[in-house]
Scaffold this active site. Structure first.
Site, PDB file in Angstrom:
ATOM      1  N   ASP A 177      40.528   7.271  40.152  1.00 35.90           N
ATOM      2  CA  ASP A 177      40.363   7.665  38.745  1.00 35.90           C
ATOM      3  C   ASP A 177      40.246   9.176  38.611  1.00 35.90           C
ATOM      4  O   ASP A 177      40.811   9.780  37.687  1.00 35.90           O
ATOM      5  CB  ASP A 177      39.121   6.989  38.144  1.00 35.90           C
ATOM      6  CG  ASP A 177      39.322   5.493  37.956  1.00 35.90           C
ATOM      7  OD1 ASP A 177      40.480   5.053  37.871  1.00 35.90           O
ATOM      8  OD2 ASP A 177      38.307   4.772  37.889  1.00 35.90           O
TER       9      ASP A 177
ATOM     10  N   GLU B 107      43.455  -2.017  32.124  1.00 35.87           N
ATOM     11  CA  GLU B 107      42.253  -2.789  31.782  1.00 35.87           C
ATOM     12  C   GLU B 107      42.136  -2.982  30.270  1.00 35.87           C
ATOM     13  O   GLU B 107      41.069  -3.342  29.771  1.00 35.87           O
ATOM     14  CB  GLU B 107      40.989  -2.099  32.329  1.00 35.87           C
ATOM     15  CG  GLU B 107      40.854  -2.201  33.846  1.00 35.87           C
ATOM     16  CD  GLU B 107      39.564  -1.602  34.385  1.00 35.87           C
ATOM     17  OE1 GLU B 107      39.137  -2.026  35.468  1.00 35.87           O
ATOM     18  OE2 GLU B 107      38.984  -0.690  33.742  1.00 35.87           O
TER      19      GLU B 107
ATOM     20  N   GLY C  35      29.003   7.125  43.566  1.00 40.44           N
ATOM     21  CA  GLY C  35      29.269   6.785  42.163  1.00 40.44           C
ATOM     22  C   GLY C  35      30.680   7.120  41.740  1.00 40.44           C
ATOM     23  O   GLY C  35      31.498   7.588  42.550  1.00 40.44           O
TER      24      GLY C  35
END
Ligand code: ADP
Length: 299
Positions: free
Chosen positions: A248, A141, A283
């Protein structure tokens, strides 16, 4: 090597603007959704939080934020997790932002406005921190030139790990710049342009890089290193409520465990435990478990 291990995450930070919708909007259509949620995210920042909090590594986040409120939200989350942000800069652009809709069946639509992430550059202080790291962890990214620069700045013995997400074809010199590739199954298929089992895809990727980890959701992961048979690490059985950020969390903990000197297979087992715990909570950064929780599940 320090006992905690030193990880430098070179990557993106985004604010996630999330709204629940009854179904994804079609082109040209306006639909009403639920209340807006504003969460700290971005693959780089998520992975840095995981490396520090769940991995216990001394972690630096090299990234670029804007000069706005979103930057403050991200800095607070990074610092609460114990991430060093002295090399997290402010660029003359808005903080990266992801516009996310979530449908009841869990299907997401995501548009990312890279903003400051596209302006990330490596300066002397950042290259010095990278040179002194045990593991450098990057994603896609940020500009590819920054990934190349981070690899070039490594000192001897510094492991360069790339989480090749979002999926995109990699130029030859980027393949040559990395030691460890971490991808999910979808990204593995993108990179190989082939079909096959995870072990077969890993074998293909090993022609380009010396070590590969392919994550398999609840199925755990496959680790493969040149000259060794691929190894399947089973997933941990949990009740999943939100899979955001599992990948992640996995990457951050894998990097932290490798920085501590663990073998790839053992590091991947801890990363699987951390990814499993992350899916039990809503989340991304808010779902990252502590190192004690990871150790308890993996024990
Ligand atoms: P991504 O989020 O990048 O698509 P995965 O879905 O493969 O990545 O998840 C990353 C890791 O998180 C997996 O390798 C696994 O260890 C863990 N994980 C993900 N989903 C689950 C699940 N439903 N149950 C247990 N572990 C999971």
């Amino acid at each position: 090597m320090t006992t905690r291990g030193r990880v430098v995450v070179v990557g993106s930070a985004n604010v996630d603007l999330v709204v629940d919708v009854p179904r994804p909007p079609r082109g040209g259509e306006t639909i009403l959704g639920g209340d807006l949620r504003r969460n700290p995210g971005g693959k780089g920042a998520n992975q840095a939080v995981a490396a520090a909090l769940a991995g216990g590594a001394e972690t630096t986040f090299v990234g670029a934020l804007g000069a706005d409120d979103s930057a403050d939200l991200l800095l607070t989350s990074l610092e609460r997790a114990g991430v060093r942000t002295d090399l997290t800069g402010r660029a003359d652009a808005p903080t990266g932002t992801a516009l996310i809709t979530v449908s009841p069946d869990g299907e997401n639509t995501i548009v990312v406005a890279p903003g400051a992430n596209a302006r990330l550059e490596l300066d002397t202080a950042r290259t010095a921190r990278i040179a002194a790291a045990d593991v450098v962890l990057a994603q896609l990214e940020i500009p590819l030139d920054v990934v190349r620069g981070a690899s070039a700045a490594r000192g001897p013995g510094v492991l360069m790990a790339l989480n090749a997400a979002p999926a995109q074809a990699l130029p030859d010199d980027v393949w040559d710049a990395i030691d460890l590739l971490i991808v999910n199954e979808h990204e593995a298929v993108e990179l190989t342009q082939a079909a096959g089992s995870a072990a077969e895809l890993a074998a293909m990727l090993l022609e380009r890089v010396s070590a590969v980890v392919i994550t398999l959701g609840r199925g755990g992961c496959v680790v493969a290193e040149k000259g060794r048979d691929p190894l399947r690490i089973p997933g941990f059985s949990v009740d999943a409520v939100d899979t955001t950020g599992a990948g992640d969390t996995f990457c951050g903990v894998l990097a932290a465990a490798l920085a501590r000197g663990l073998e790839l297979a053992e590091a991947a087992r801890l990363a699987c435990a951390a990814g499993a715990l992350a899916v039990t909570r809503p989340g991304a950064q808010s779902a990252v478990p502590t190192a004690a929780e990871v150790a308890a599940l993996a024990a």
